[in-house]
Design an enzyme around this catalytic site. Structure first.
Site, PDB file in Angstrom:
ATOM      1  N   SER A 117      -4.490 -42.569  24.665  1.00  0.00           N
ATOM      2  CA  SER A 117      -4.259 -43.984  24.954  1.00  0.00           C
ATOM      3  C   SER A 117      -2.776 -44.193  25.221  1.00  0.00           C
ATOM      4  CB  SER A 117      -4.679 -44.846  23.759  1.00  0.00           C
ATOM      5  OG  SER A 117      -4.251 -46.187  23.938  1.00  0.00           O
ATOM      6  N   TYR A 162      -4.018 -47.100  15.097  1.00  0.00           N
ATOM      7  CA  TYR A 162      -4.751 -46.519  16.232  1.00  0.00           C
ATOM      8  C   TYR A 162      -3.808 -45.686  17.096  1.00  0.00           C
ATOM      9  CZ  TYR A 162      -7.002 -46.474  20.842  1.00  0.00           C
ATOM     10  OH  TYR A 162      -7.515 -46.089  22.053  1.00  0.00           O
TER      11      TYR A 162
END
Length: 253
Positions: free
Chosen positions: A148, A162
Site C-alpha cells: 500500500s 496498517y
C-alpha cells in the site's frame, strides 16, 4: 496437456471482493486456472468463480483464513490436488483495522492485523516457494504481494498500524526476491493508493474516497481493475526482468 501448453495456475487470497475479485476475474479472462480464497463471503467468492468459468478459465473456491497456518497449508494442498503447483501467488487478503491514532490502538486489534497482513502473507510465500523453487524441483513462478502507498505515506492520524504492516510487506518482498531470484522465482509488490473498494467504509470512513479523491494528482480515486492490470502485467513474461520491485498504483499520490 504438455507443460508447454498447460494453462498456468494462480492463487489469489481474499478473492471474493474488491481488488482480489478484480485480479481473479482478470486472471480467468487471461486463461489462468484460478484458486481464490474467502473468509466469510462465500456468495461473493462463488460469484467470482462463476465469472472466471464463463470467461473460459477454471476456478477453485477455497474457504481459508490466512491468519490460520493450518488453513494456508490446506489451501495449497487443495490447489496441488486440483491444479498442481501454482505459477503465480497473489497475496491480496488483508485487513486495515479501525481508523484511529496510535494512542488509541489496542494490542488485540494490532495482533489480529499483524496475523492477517504479515504472518499470513509470509506463510503463503513459504508454501509457494516450497512448490515453485527450482532448488526443490519446481518450475519457478511469480509472487505478487499487495502492499500500500500507506507504507511510505505513513497513515498519520488514520492508520499508522496498517501502514506499518504494509512496510513489513515491502521488506518481505525485497528480501525474498533476493533470496529466491536464482531459483526461478520473481517476487514483486503492488502498492495501491486510494482505490474504490469497500475497505474505507469497513474501516469506519465511508466518505474517505470523496474527501481525498480530489487531492490525488490525477484527480480521482483509482479502480480495482487498474490495480488488477498492474498485477497481471507483473505476473506476465513482459515483466520477466522485474523483481524486488514495489510498483505504486496511486495516481501520483
Amino acid at each position: 496437456m504438455s507443460e508447454t501448453t498447460r494453462n498456468p495456475v494462480m492463487i489469489v487470497t481474499g478473492g471474493s471482493k474488491g481488488i482480489g475479485a478484480a485480479i481473479s476475474r482478470a486472471a480467468g479472462a487471461a486463461g489462468y486456472r484460478v484458486a481464490l480464497t474467502y473468509k466469510h463471503d462465500a456468495e461473493g467468492a462463488e460469484a467470482v468463480g462463476r465469472d472466471i468459468e464463463r470467461a473460459g478459465g477454471k476456478a477453485l473456491v477455497v474457504k481459508a483464513d490466512v491468519a490460520v497456518e493450518a488453513d494456508i497449508v490446506a489451501l495449497f494442498q487443495a490447489v496441488d490436488s486440483a491444479f498442481g503447483a501454482p505459477d503465480v501467488l497473489v497475496n491480496n487478503a488483508g485487513g486495515v483495522g479501525r481508523l484511529g491514532r496510535v494512542e488509541a490502538i489496542e494490542a488485540a486489534m494490532l495482533a489480529e492485523l499483524l496475523a492477517i497482513n504479515v504472518t499470513g502473507t509470509f506463510l503463503c510465500c513459504r508454501e509457494a516457494v516450497r512448490r515453485m523453487s527450482t532448488r526443490s524441483g519446481g518450475r519457478g513462478g511469480v509472487i505478487v504481494n499487495l502492499s500500500s502507498l500507506a507504507a511510505t505515506l505513513g497513515g498519520a492520524g488514520e492508520w499508522v498500524h496498517y501502514a506499518a504492516t504494509k512496510g513489513a510487506i515491502d521488506s518481505l518482498t525485497i528480501g525474498l526476491a533476493r533470496e529466491v531470484g536464482a531459483e526461478g522465482i520473481r517476487v514483486v509488490a503492488v502498492a495501491p493508493g486510494l482505490i474504490e473498494t469497500g475497505l474505507h467504509a469497513a474501516a469506519g470512513a465511508p466518505d474517505r474516497l470523496s474527501r481525498l479523491g480530489p487531492g490525488v494528482p490525477l484527480g480521482r480515486a483509482g479502480k480495482a481493475s487498474e490495480v488488477a492490470a498492474a498485477v497481471m502485467w507483473l505476473a506476465s513474461p513482459a515483466a520477466a526482468y522485474i523483481t524486488a520491485a514495489i510498483v505504486p498504483v496511486g495516481g501520483g499520490r
